[in-house]
Design a protein around this motif. Structure first.
Motif, PDB file in Angstrom:
ATOM      1  N   LYS A 149      66.532 109.270  19.601  1.00 41.44           N
ATOM      2  CA  LYS A 149      67.595 109.885  18.692  1.00 41.44           C
ATOM      3  C   LYS A 149      68.049 109.285  17.646  1.00 41.44           C
ATOM      4  N   GLU A 150      68.018 107.682  17.667  1.00 38.85           N
ATOM      5  CA  GLU A 150      68.380 106.825  16.800  1.00 38.85           C
ATOM      6  C   GLU A 150      67.378 107.089  15.336  1.00 38.85           C
ATOM      7  N   LEU A 151      66.303 107.038  15.876  1.00 39.33           N
ATOM      8  CA  LEU A 151      65.220 107.254  14.876  1.00 39.33           C
ATOM      9  C   LEU A 151      65.268 108.434  14.115  1.00 39.33           C
ATOM     10  N   LEU A 152      65.587 109.653  14.968  1.00 42.21           N
ATOM     11  CA  LEU A 152      65.650 110.932  14.101  1.00 42.21           C
ATOM     12  C   LEU A 152      67.093 110.953  13.430  1.00 42.21           C
ATOM     13  N   LEU A 153      68.108 110.374  13.914  1.00 42.76           N
ATOM     14  CA  LEU A 153      69.219 110.165  13.128  1.00 42.76           C
ATOM     15  C   LEU A 153      69.052 109.536  11.737  1.00 42.76           C
ATOM     16  N   GLU A 154      68.145 108.463  11.943  1.00 43.92           N
ATOM     17  CA  GLU A 154      67.940 107.722  10.576  1.00 43.92           C
ATOM     18  C   GLU A 154      67.196 108.330   9.575  1.00 43.92           C
ATOM     19  N   LYS A 155      66.145 109.190  10.149  1.00 43.09           N
ATOM     20  CA  LYS A 155      65.400 110.015   9.269  1.00 43.09           C
ATOM     21  C   LYS A 155      66.101 111.045   8.422  1.00 43.09           C
ATOM     22  N   ARG A 156      66.856 111.601   9.428  1.00 42.07           N
ATOM     23  CA  ARG A 156      67.866 112.817   8.880  1.00 42.07           C
ATOM     24  C   ARG A 156      68.770 111.981   7.488  1.00 42.07           C
ATOM     25  N   GLU A 165      68.507 111.490  -0.022  1.00 41.54           N
ATOM     26  CA  GLU A 165      67.629 111.686  -0.856  1.00 41.54           C
ATOM     27  C   GLU A 165      67.846 113.191  -1.749  1.00 41.54           C
ATOM     28  N   LYS A 166      68.543 113.999  -1.057  1.00 39.81           N
ATOM     29  CA  LYS A 166      69.038 115.186  -1.442  1.00 39.81           C
ATOM     30  C   LYS A 166      70.280 115.047  -2.566  1.00 39.81           C
ATOM     31  N   LEU A 167      71.134 114.094  -1.817  1.00 38.71           N
ATOM     32  CA  LEU A 167      72.482 113.817  -2.675  1.00 38.71           C
ATOM     33  C   LEU A 167      71.827 113.234  -3.912  1.00 38.71           C
ATOM     34  N   SER A 168      71.175 112.330  -4.180  1.00 36.96           N
ATOM     35  CA  SER A 168      70.512 111.679  -5.050  1.00 36.96           C
ATOM     36  C   SER A 168      70.094 112.865  -6.151  1.00 36.96           C
ATOM     37  N   GLU A 169      69.172 113.520  -5.652  1.00 38.45           N
ATOM     38  CA  GLU A 169      68.714 114.811  -6.713  1.00 38.45           C
ATOM     39  C   GLU A 169      70.049 115.439  -7.174  1.00 38.45           C
ATOM     40  N   ALA A 170      70.838 115.805  -6.387  1.00 39.65           N
ATOM     41  CA  ALA A 170      72.110 116.471  -6.764  1.00 39.65           C
ATOM     42  C   ALA A 170      72.988 116.004  -8.010  1.00 39.65           C
TER      43      ALA A 170
END
Length: 124
Positions: free
Chosen positions: A81-88, A94-99
């Motif tokens: 769960k922690e691994l998946l949360l970190e990936k998300r 990344e998407k905020l950086s693009e924005a």
């Protein structure tokens, strides 16, 4: 465990299974050491190929989300769960950086960007 497959999605069926199992883990609907349906049973339930289901389970195991014990079945792995949360979180960053880059390229103010983000966030 409830998985819904869409034949109209551009996402491959095995990937739809992977994504939905990861979502169930994030929502704590699947917990550590909880058994998953057998590959054959899930394939039968979803009316898809056993090969497709096996590919989904193989992908989940490769990424560390499930563990398969020969002769016993597949189980939710510990600590995923922690691994998946970190990936998300990384994807969101990344998407905020693009924005931000897109906003800066048109001289959008930080205040206007915040306003847009707030509106989008509150929409859901």
């Amino acid at each position: 465990m409830r998985i819904i497959i869409s034949n109209f999605s551009n996402q491959p069926i095995y990937d739809q299974i992977v994504t939905q199992i990861k979502d169930l883990i994030m929502q704590s609907k699947l917990k550590e050491a909880e058994p998953l349906p057998s590959i054959r049973n899930l394939a039968k339930e979803l009316q898809i190929s056993v090969i497709t289901t096996k590919r989904a389970y193989d992908e989940l195991e490769k990424e560390g989300f499930i563990v398969t014990v020969p002769g016993k079945g597949s189980y939710i792995a510990a600590g995923n769960k922690e691994l998946l949360l970190e990936k998300r979180i990384k994807i969101v960053e990344e998407k905020l950086s693009e924005a931000v880059l897109a906003g800066k390229s048109i001289h959008l103010s930080l205040e206007k960007l915040r306003e847009m983000l707030t509106l989008l966030y509150e929409e859901e």
